[in-house]
Design an enzyme around this catalytic site. Structure first.
Site, PDB file in Angstrom:
ATOM      1  N   ASP A 116       0.829  -1.204   0.000  1.00 31.40           N
ATOM      2  CA  ASP A 116       0.000   0.000   0.000  1.00 31.40           C
ATOM      3  C   ASP A 116       0.866   1.257   0.000  1.00 31.40           C
ATOM      4  O   ASP A 116       1.926   1.284   0.638  1.00 31.40           O
ATOM      5  CB  ASP A 116      -0.899  -0.009   1.249  1.00 31.40           C
ATOM      6  CG  ASP A 116      -2.014   1.014   1.156  1.00 31.40           C
ATOM      7  OD1 ASP A 116      -2.303   1.494   0.042  1.00 31.40           O
ATOM      8  OD2 ASP A 116      -2.606   1.334   2.211  1.00 31.40           O
ATOM      9  N   LYS A 154       0.688   9.342 -10.727  1.00 27.49           N
ATOM     10  CA  LYS A 154       0.402   8.115  -9.978  1.00 27.49           C
ATOM     11  C   LYS A 154       1.189   6.931 -10.516  1.00 27.49           C
ATOM     12  O   LYS A 154       1.695   6.103  -9.750  1.00 27.49           O
ATOM     13  CB  LYS A 154      -1.097   7.801 -10.035  1.00 27.49           C
ATOM     14  CG  LYS A 154      -1.981   8.797  -9.319  1.00 27.49           C
ATOM     15  CD  LYS A 154      -3.450   8.465  -9.540  1.00 27.49           C
ATOM     16  CE  LYS A 154      -4.346   9.519  -8.901  1.00 27.49           C
ATOM     17  NZ  LYS A 154      -5.788   9.252  -9.181  1.00 27.49           N
ATOM     18  N   ARG A 201       0.456   5.346  -4.693  1.00 32.22           N
ATOM     19  CA  ARG A 201      -0.121   6.605  -5.175  1.00 32.22           C
ATOM     20  C   ARG A 201       0.178   7.754  -4.212  1.00 32.22           C
ATOM     21  O   ARG A 201       0.479   8.865  -4.642  1.00 32.22           O
ATOM     22  CB  ARG A 201      -1.630   6.448  -5.375  1.00 32.22           C
ATOM     23  CG  ARG A 201      -1.989   5.422  -6.449  1.00 32.22           C
ATOM     24  CD  ARG A 201      -3.432   5.508  -6.876  1.00 32.22           C
ATOM     25  NE  ARG A 201      -4.352   5.227  -5.774  1.00 32.22           N
ATOM     26  CZ  ARG A 201      -5.669   5.379  -5.867  1.00 32.22           C
ATOM     27  NH1 ARG A 201      -6.222   5.819  -6.993  1.00 32.22           N
ATOM     28  NH2 ARG A 201      -6.447   5.082  -4.845  1.00 32.22           N
ATOM     29  N   LEU A 238      11.652 -20.653  -4.170  1.00 32.18           N
ATOM     30  CA  LEU A 238      10.667 -19.736  -3.607  1.00 32.18           C
ATOM     31  C   LEU A 238       9.359 -19.870  -4.358  1.00 32.18           C
ATOM     32  O   LEU A 238       9.344 -19.828  -5.587  1.00 32.18           O
ATOM     33  CB  LEU A 238      11.166 -18.284  -3.714  1.00 32.18           C
ATOM     34  CG  LEU A 238      10.171 -17.183  -3.328  1.00 32.18           C
ATOM     35  CD1 LEU A 238       9.892 -17.214  -1.826  1.00 32.18           C
ATOM     36  CD2 LEU A 238      10.689 -15.803  -3.742  1.00 32.18           C
ATOM     37  N   HIS A 271       3.643   3.585  -8.983  1.00 31.36           N
ATOM     38  CA  HIS A 271       3.546   2.155  -9.289  1.00 31.36           C
ATOM     39  C   HIS A 271       4.862   1.629  -9.876  1.00 31.36           C
ATOM     40  O   HIS A 271       5.270   0.502  -9.572  1.00 31.36           O
ATOM     41  CB  HIS A 271       2.380   1.904 -10.245  1.00 31.36           C
ATOM     42  CG  HIS A 271       1.039   2.227  -9.650  1.00 31.36           C
ATOM     43  ND1 HIS A 271       0.589   1.631  -8.496  1.00 31.36           N
ATOM     44  CD2 HIS A 271       0.065   3.082 -10.053  1.00 31.36           C
ATOM     45  CE1 HIS A 271      -0.626   2.109  -8.207  1.00 31.36           C
ATOM     46  NE2 HIS A 271      -0.958   2.985  -9.138  1.00 31.36           N
TER      47      HIS A 271
END
Length: 239
Positions: A18, A31, A21, A129, A35
């Site tokens: 989170d 924005k 932005r 993994l 990302h």
């Protein structure tokens, strides 16, 4: 990192990434730049999990609710995802990473579906993994899909309703065959799970960090692991 006893290391780390932005907004950037920087944090995290020998990593990449974002942002996210799925493919194969996408992949753009399936196939024999990304994912939708799968088996006469238990339901989830998350990390300062792995996180330990996802690095991962290792996990049993 100060060595953590093997029995105290999380076997499965889930992360709500989170703050992309808000990171960009604080720097007066578009924005999509947040990302893009977030993708770099993903790479750092995968590499750190390989170094620390964490068996499973799951990243909440695009939720079923994210379609409600502006169309331009969603389109940019899908383009960014396609670029990096293609770009990282060979390295994931070489590093022994097994890739899996969780969610309703069939509802994503065709090029994303193709890349996801190709990457899953190319890495299916890797063992260093298990790397999951949740795409078009929602915990409630996942449970609905699992319930529908069981209902179809009952209707077909191949399953007795009385035989439905936690094991059979878990086997119909997108994480089938993997251990449940031991540790959830959420960046961005919020303290909620946002419809992520609702069934799987029944006894997950949670660590919330006040930083934005593009800032997340190995030191933050190690901090969260140390906090997890210091907790007493009783799974409902008495102290």
């Amino acid at each position: 990192m100060t060595p953590v006893p093997p029995e105290k290391m999380p076997r499965h780390i889930a992360i709500v990434m989170d703050g992309n932005r808000r990171w960009a907004k604080a720097r007066f950037l578009p924005k999509i730049e947040g990302h893009r920087r977030g993708v770099k944090a993903v790479r750092r995290t995968v590499e750190a999990c390989l170094d620390l020998r964490v068996p499973t990593l799951t990243l909440y990449t695009f939720s079923s609710e994210n379609w409600n974002r502006p169309e331009e942002e969603v389109s940019s996210l899908m383009n960014l995802l396609a670029i990096h799925l293609r770009k990282e493919m060979d390295e994931l194969v070489e590093e022994g990473v097994r890739f899996r996408a969780l969610g309703r992949i069939q509802e994503l753009p065709g090029n994303i579906q193709s890349l996801v399936r190709e990457l899953e196939e190319k890495t299916r024999n890797n063992t260093r993994l298990d790397f999951n990304i949740a795409l078009n994912y929602g915990g409630r939708i996942e449970l609905v899909d699992a319930a529908r799968a069981l209902a179809r088996e009952v209707a077909a006469g191949t399953l007795d309703p009385e035989e439905i238990d936690e094991v059979r339901l878990s086997a119909r989830l997108t994480t089938a065959g993997q251990v449940d998350p031991d540790l959830l990390i959420r960046t961005g300062g919020e303290q909620r799970i946002s419809n992520f792995l609702l069934w799987q996180m029944a006894y997950t330990e949670m660590v919330f960090l006040p930083i934005f996802w593009p800032e997340f690095d190995t030191a933050h991962l190690e901090q969260a692991i140390r906090e997890y290792a210091g907790r007493d996990r009783r799974f409902g049993a008495a102290r």
